[in-house]
Motif scaffolding. Structure first.
Motif, PDB file in Angstrom:
ATOM      1  N   GLY B 124      97.642  25.770  25.683  1.00 30.24           N
ATOM      2  CA  GLY B 124      98.947  25.871  24.868  1.00 30.24           C
ATOM      3  C   GLY B 124      98.369  25.699  23.298  1.00 30.24           C
ATOM      4  O   GLY B 124      99.263  25.758  22.207  1.00 30.24           O
ATOM      5  N   VAL B 125      97.148  25.368  23.019  1.00 31.89           N
ATOM      6  CA  VAL B 125      96.939  25.218  21.863  1.00 31.89           C
ATOM      7  C   VAL B 125      96.274  26.551  20.908  1.00 31.89           C
ATOM      8  O   VAL B 125      95.632  27.158  21.214  1.00 31.89           O
ATOM      9  N   PRO B 126      97.160  26.876  19.849  1.00 28.45           N
ATOM     10  CA  PRO B 126      97.255  28.217  19.366  1.00 28.45           C
ATOM     11  C   PRO B 126      95.802  28.222  18.306  1.00 28.45           C
ATOM     12  O   PRO B 126      95.959  28.680  17.135  1.00 28.45           O
ATOM     13  N   LYS B 129      95.162  32.109  16.957  1.00 29.48           N
ATOM     14  CA  LYS B 129      95.976  32.401  15.736  1.00 29.48           C
ATOM     15  C   LYS B 129      95.656  31.759  14.660  1.00 29.48           C
ATOM     16  O   LYS B 129      95.676  32.447  13.425  1.00 29.48           O
ATOM     17  N   VAL B 130      95.387  30.482  14.720  1.00 32.86           N
ATOM     18  CA  VAL B 130      94.997  29.701  13.606  1.00 32.86           C
ATOM     19  C   VAL B 130      93.920  30.168  12.911  1.00 32.86           C
ATOM     20  O   VAL B 130      93.646  30.415  11.709  1.00 32.86           O
ATOM     21  N   GLU B 133      94.458  34.266  11.854  1.00 34.62           N
ATOM     22  CA  GLU B 133      95.558  34.441  10.755  1.00 34.62           C
ATOM     23  C   GLU B 133      95.673  33.427   9.701  1.00 34.62           C
ATOM     24  O   GLU B 133      95.624  33.500   8.408  1.00 34.62           O
ATOM     25  N   ALA B 134      95.904  32.068  10.094  1.00 32.96           N
ATOM     26  CA  ALA B 134      95.987  30.994   9.090  1.00 32.96           C
ATOM     27  C   ALA B 134      94.859  30.855   8.111  1.00 32.96           C
ATOM     28  O   ALA B 134      94.959  30.276   7.218  1.00 32.96           O
ATOM     29  N   MET B 135      93.795  31.015   8.629  1.00 31.85           N
ATOM     30  CA  MET B 135      92.403  30.818   8.017  1.00 31.85           C
ATOM     31  C   MET B 135      91.620  32.223   7.444  1.00 31.85           C
ATOM     32  O   MET B 135      90.529  32.139   7.227  1.00 31.85           O
ATOM     33  N   SER B 136      92.719  33.131   7.504  1.00 36.70           N
ATOM     34  CA  SER B 136      92.232  34.570   7.185  1.00 36.70           C
ATOM     35  C   SER B 136      91.264  34.507   6.051  1.00 36.70           C
ATOM     36  O   SER B 136      90.311  35.498   6.125  1.00 36.70           O
ATOM     37  N   LEU B 285      93.073  20.786  15.657  1.00 33.78           N
ATOM     38  CA  LEU B 285      94.402  21.086  16.649  1.00 33.78           C
ATOM     39  C   LEU B 285      94.189  20.405  17.924  1.00 33.78           C
ATOM     40  O   LEU B 285      93.198  20.424  18.664  1.00 33.78           O
ATOM     41  N   SER B 301     103.937  33.451  23.581  1.00 33.41           N
ATOM     42  CA  SER B 301     103.771  33.452  22.070  1.00 33.41           C
ATOM     43  C   SER B 301     103.009  34.932  21.905  1.00 33.41           C
ATOM     44  O   SER B 301     103.430  35.562  20.914  1.00 33.41           O
ATOM     45  N   ASP B 305     104.428  37.999  19.878  1.00 31.49           N
ATOM     46  CA  ASP B 305     103.904  38.549  18.700  1.00 31.49           C
ATOM     47  C   ASP B 305     103.705  40.038  18.811  1.00 31.49           C
ATOM     48  O   ASP B 305     103.801  40.581  17.876  1.00 31.49           O
TER      49      ASP B 305
END
Lengths: 402, 402
Positions: B124-126, B129-130, B133-136, B285, B301, B305
């Motif tokens: 369940g730890v995303p 995605k991180v 996407e978040a660290m792109s 995370l 998720s 998406d």
């Protein structure tokens, strides 16, 4: 992607650095940068694109406006104008989002453009993405977080160097961890705005940050710090919100956190956000909540998200304002600081109410008392009684969390 | 969104539960569910959609195939077939992604559909995605993680209840934390596959999981556990990878982690992933790495998406295979377990090499030695010398991390 950037300070510099070293050739192009005083930026990269006139930015053919100026009034005006003109907006402005997020995202939706604000909460920690995307199928039950680096630094100094609040604040100002006017940080307003934004997304109801229970750290004394240590805790400015039976409640307040809890170990500008979803359980995120590159990184990821998914917006932001619920009957554990001379009276009332309590420490005419499972209503009553009988009421109530 | 779901076990049930209670009306519709033995599912929801024949799934007009059957060979076959037929795929299958991720994502790209696999790493730890996407805008420098719940549970039992490995494994099997054949978990293969997937995305180079340095927990003894405790550490199965000067290195191995490090506090099925990016710094995370609803939440998720961003795929997955670099000259701190009778010889060699070391504990004919800043090459040499002089070589090397 053609960018207009408003602001070339700490975060702007971090962002521009990332754009310049972009190895993926995403085609991000800086068209203009707005600053207040051009002369101050004479040795910076992209100097030829710097302007003091907002009209120069809007007259360029930009796709996306990146707003990093801080000042709420102008930021709101420029963001709104951009969205109305079909220009995407990325902002790190928590004040604008906390106060006008619902209105602005509605304009973005109408115009088919994106409004993104990952950097407005917890700097480089991608909490908005995790809440709105990775936890998409979850009902969010609660949020626990440390969202303000200034107060976190001050409280750490008070613990580690046995400083009083004023001296710790001075140290924070000396090393750049606190502003000359630290009000928004130390009174908890900054953290409350961030918590309101997260609560908005989590509970899909608009939470006015002023409706949260807010208590800053300016009344925390060395005695409180020592008392918390006696209980195996560290005092942190904790943000908490939850929803129960459709009712949202939340606070920003100094809390004594047991040292086994990860929240107690967060230092300096680090932030921690723990979100509890009904399916996934608890997800905790830790990282830098401030700083040039950390916050720049969050802004950058918003820009690349718009490139990847043009026109997408958070569906969770609602304009249905919710009443933030306060439950004075909820029982919690507290460390309460009373004037020493009132302690006999306090002791009597606590005993009469069959409450479990004990003195922790006393210093400089104050005494700190640990009271188990007591309601705020009862603590209010005690304060009222003290006032009516000529004593001073309690100086601070610090909630204790495991 | 019309789904065909392969598998109705732990994760499948969690996912289907989330789809059924979806409050947002995302229009997710279950068209068919593949199981091995229909009779076992007679009391489950959507029984009328259950089939034992994969052709029933493909003959439905589905947009997205959700693969949750575990079995690598069939999973690979069905995923490939779906993608080739222009059907999106969401999978939780780490083996398929570790071994064929590059090939499959290329097919997805060609066909303009999505292949998503958030649930394949850390439940369940995303984390995917991180990372993606978040660290792109970040160059990822390193990953540190705990990615396997079974070994985490066993090691915790060994620490907390002073059990030997075999007894702790038995306990884990009794409470469902370990499978009847626990090989993939205890030998570190499961964790290595997950680390390879993350490293792929982080470093944008294909890492073959078998090329990582892999050491399981099956040789960890009660003496090792006690020795680690003596040093203020807990033994954890740690996944680490990093890139330096373009060279990727990585390991999955038992490590003695100081109790101040958040990795040491991760219990049971919880996972922790810490990613270090050049701009944002470290992001950690924490959350559940396994379980029906946690993993179901990650799958869900991915499905939402695809609804939000049809046809999008991770750009980081590359088919450029990288040599995983091993540096036998790198100096680390180790706890090494030798036969007691060899200790005099070991002591002499360590002294001759000017190494700082000390005995920690001894038990049952073994002695554990803490050796500072020593290379694996030197430890190999000592083992070789012991073998040549009639002694037994060391039983285990446990790396120590702060």
């Amino acid at each position: 992607m053609k960018l207009g950037i408003l602001g070339y300070g700490v975060v702007g510099s971090g962002l521009i650095n990332m754009i310049d070293k972009d190895s993926k050739d995403r085609g991000i192009e800086i068209k203009g940068i707005l600053v207040k005083d051009k002369r101050k930026h004479i040795d910076k990269k992209h100097y030829e694109k710097i302007t003091e006139d907002i009209e120069d930015i809007f007259s360029e053919d930009i796709d996306t406006l990146v707003e990093l100026i801080g000042d709420e009034e102008n930021a709101y005006k420029y963001i709104k104008r951009a969205l109305e003109n079909g220009i995407n907006v990325v902002t790190a402005n928590k004040a604008v989002i906390a106060d006008y997020g619902d209105e602005l995202i509605n304009i973005a939706r109408e115009k088919g453009v994106s409004l993104r604000f990952e950097a407005s909460v917890a700097g480089g920690v991608p909490v908005i993405k995790v809440l709105s995307e990775a936890m998409s199928g979850n009902q969010i039950k609660s949020i626990n977080a440390i969202l303000n680096g200034t107060t976190n630094f001050i409280l750490s100094k008070m613990h580690d160097e046995k400083l009083e609040y004023k001296d710790a604040l001075k140290k924070a100002q000396e090393v750049g961890f606190a502003e000359a006017d630290p009000s928004a940080d130390v009174f908890g307003y900054d953290a409350a705005r961030k918590l309101a934004i997260l609560s908005n997304i989590a509970f899909e109801k608009r939470v006015n940050w002023k409706d949260l229970y807010i208590c800053g750290i300016d009344k925390v004394s060395a005695l409180d710090i020592d008392s918390a240590s006696e209980l195996g805790c560290r005092i942190k400015l904790i943000c908490h919100s939850e929803v129960e039976n459709g009712k949202v409640s939340g606070y920003v307040r100094p809390a004594a956190v047991e040292t086994g809890n990860p929240l107690s170990g967060i230092v300096n500008e680090n932030n921690l956000v723990e979100i509890c979803g009904d399916s996934v359980g608890k997800i905790a995120l830790v990282g830098k909540g401030a700083g040039s590159f950390a916050t720049g990184s969050a802004v950058y990821s918003d820009v690349t998200d718009i490139i990847e998914n043009p026109g997408s917006n958070l569906s969770e932001i609602s304009d249905e304002i919710t009443n933030v619920y306060k439950n004075p009957e909820k029982k919690e554990d507290f460390i309460v600081r009373y004037p020493v001379e009132s302690y006999e009276v306090v002791e009597n009332i606590l005993s009469d109410n069959n409450l479990i309590f004990r003195k922790i420490l006393s210093k400089d005419g104050d005494i700190s008392v640990f009271i188990e499972k007591v309601t705020e209503k009862k603590l209010d009553e005690i304060d009222e009684y003290l006032k009516n009988t000529g004593f001073q009421k309690s100086s601070i109530r610090i909630i204790k969390i495991d």
